[in-house]
Design an enzyme around this catalytic site. Structure first.
Site, PDB file in Angstrom:
ATOM      1  N   ASN A 191       0.865  -1.178   0.000  1.00 37.02           N
ATOM      2  CA  ASN A 191       0.000   0.000   0.000  1.00 37.02           C
ATOM      3  C   ASN A 191       0.904   1.230   0.000  1.00 37.02           C
ATOM      4  OD1 ASN A 191      -1.785   2.048   0.538  1.00 37.02           O
ATOM      5  ND2 ASN A 191      -2.354   1.331   2.583  1.00 37.02           N
ATOM      6  N   LYS A 194       0.130   4.260  -0.264  1.00 36.17           N
ATOM      7  CA  LYS A 194      -0.505   5.441   0.365  1.00 36.17           C
ATOM      8  C   LYS A 194      -0.277   6.701  -0.494  1.00 36.17           C
ATOM      9  CE  LYS A 194      -0.140   3.141   4.777  1.00 36.17           C
ATOM     10  NZ  LYS A 194      -0.062   3.225   6.228  1.00 36.17           N
ATOM     11  N   HIS A 200      -9.600   1.089   5.041  1.00 34.09           N
ATOM     12  CA  HIS A 200      -8.305   1.308   5.687  1.00 34.09           C
ATOM     13  C   HIS A 200      -8.487   2.235   6.889  1.00 34.09           C
ATOM     14  CE1 HIS A 200      -4.208   2.480   6.476  1.00 34.09           C
ATOM     15  NE2 HIS A 200      -3.846   1.382   5.831  1.00 34.09           N
ATOM     16  N   GLU A 230      -6.793   4.578   7.999  1.00 35.95           N
ATOM     17  CA  GLU A 230      -6.572   6.013   7.741  1.00 35.95           C
ATOM     18  C   GLU A 230      -7.832   6.647   7.155  1.00 35.95           C
ATOM     19  OE1 GLU A 230      -2.918   5.378   5.615  1.00 35.95           O
ATOM     20  OE2 GLU A 230      -2.018   4.784   7.526  1.00 35.95           O
ATOM     21  N   GLU A 239      -5.475  -5.007  10.619  1.00 34.44           N
ATOM     22  CA  GLU A 239      -4.476  -3.967  10.824  1.00 34.44           C
ATOM     23  C   GLU A 239      -4.763  -3.221  12.121  1.00 34.44           C
ATOM     24  OE1 GLU A 239      -2.496  -2.868   6.850  1.00 34.44           O
ATOM     25  OE2 GLU A 239      -4.195  -1.539   7.150  1.00 34.44           O
ATOM     26  N   GLY A 289       2.364   2.203  10.830  1.00 36.01           N
ATOM     27  CA  GLY A 289       3.308   3.302  10.657  1.00 36.01           C
ATOM     28  C   GLY A 289       3.991   3.725  11.952  1.00 36.01           C
ATOM     29  N   SER A 312       3.280  -2.113  10.371  1.00 30.54           N
ATOM     30  CA  SER A 312       4.727  -2.154  10.575  1.00 30.54           C
ATOM     31  C   SER A 312       5.344  -3.508  10.232  1.00 30.54           C
ATOM     32  CB  SER A 312       5.078  -1.742  12.006  1.00 30.54           C
ATOM     33  OG  SER A 312       4.651  -0.412  12.248  1.00 30.54           O
TER      34      SER A 312
HETATM   35  P1  PGA Z   1       2.695   0.241   7.683  1.00 27.54           P
HETATM   36  O1  PGA Z   1       1.251   0.424   7.012  1.00 27.54           O
HETATM   37  O2  PGA Z   1       3.270  -1.036   7.123  1.00 27.54           O
HETATM   38  O3  PGA Z   1       3.480   1.446   7.265  1.00 27.54           O
HETATM   39  O4  PGA Z   1       2.490   0.163   9.158  1.00 27.54           O
HETATM   40  C1  PGA Z   1       0.394  -0.658   6.860  1.00 27.54           C
HETATM   41  C2  PGA Z   1      -0.907  -0.203   6.251  1.00 27.54           C
HETATM   42  O5  PGA Z   1      -1.376   0.876   6.609  1.00 27.54           O
HETATM   43  O6  PGA Z   1      -1.485  -0.886   5.394  1.00 27.54           O
END
Ligand code: PGA
Length: 253
Positions: A9, A11, A95, A97, A169, A175, A215
């Site tokens: 992803n 982003k 997601h 976010e 997640e 992140g 992460s």
């Molecule tokens: P990350 O993001 O690996 O940077 O923690 C995962 C995601 O949001 O899909």
């Protein structure tokens, strides 16, 4: 046997140039190996150019979002037909976010899930609890709600496990460099699989894929991915580095 699935992803990162380089390196690294299913989700403006790079590769193209109407006066939004038109096979929905920074709720996400499936897109449906929810011991209730409402009214065809992937997640791990332990991930994945069994039947539950996200890095991927109910990874930050992403793909073998 469930084929592991690793998706990157991207982003709101990359430029046209870096997106092309990243996709080119992923294509070279994966070759024709199909033991792990792989997808990348670039930002909308780069879908078409990344799609060109992926031609002939088993790596699939994914959108990061969509709007659940066929077309119309929805400034700034992207439809299922547009995603399909540029070669997307998947779309990431729900997601955290989008849930927590952009205010999407379960009902809206469910409309998107059904719009995507009706159009023939495969869905990566993200679910996961915040830190406060985990600390208040609400993890299972949150996962249950997001899963049940997210999958409401999905048509149950025998190939549904091909068309819907769940990504667990935990929001506190995204992140942050703080990943769930393999045991925490396994517990949540087993819970989700059992709930899918209750919702859609045992056969589907045993077939469908649950990715872990939050992460995931080359050095923690193998321990997470070897958990019995962890069927792959949804990778954010580490997917922006081709070597790291490919190491995670290899760890899924
Ligand atoms: P990350 O993001 O690996 O940077 O923690 C995962 C995601 O949001 O899909």
């Amino acid at each position: 046997m469930r084929t592991p699935f690793v998706a990157g992803n991207w982003k709101m990162f990359t430029t046209a140039d870096s997106a092309r380089k990243l996709a080119t390196a992923a294509v070279a690294g994966v070759g024709q190996d199909q033991r792990v299913r792989v997808a990348v989700a670039p930002p909308f403006p780069y879908l078409a150019l990344v799609g060109e790079v992926l031609k002939g590769s088993p790596i699939a193209l994914s959108g990061q979002n969509l709007y659940p109407e066929k077309e119309g006066a929805f400034t700034g939004e992207v439809s299922t037909a547009m995603l399909l038109d540029v070669g997307c096979k998947y779309v990431i929905l729900g997601h955290s976010e989008r849930r927590h920074k952009l205010g999407e709720n379960d009902l809206f996400i469910n409309r998107k899930v059904n719009a995507a499936l009706a159009a023939g897109l495969r869905v990566i449906l993200c679910v996961g609890e915040t830190l406060e929810e985990r600390e208040a011991d609400h993890t299972e209730a949150v996962l249950e709600r997001q899963l049940t409402l997210g999958l409401a009214d999905v048509p149950t065809s025998p190939d549904l496990h091909e068309r819907v992937v769940i990504a667990y997640e935990p929001v506190w791990a995204i992140g942050t460099g703080r990943n769930a332990t393999p045991d925490q991930a396994q517990l949540a994945h087993a819970f989700l699989r059992a709930r899918v069994g209750q919702l859609l039947g045992a056969t589907f539950a045993s077939q469908f894929l649950i990715q872990y996200g939050g992460s995931v890095k080359p050095d923690n991927a193998a321990s997470l991915l070897k958990q019995p109910d962890v069927d792959g990874a949804l990778v954010g930050g580490a997917s922006l580095n081709a070597d790291h992403f490919l190491a995670i793909v290899r760890a899924a073998l």
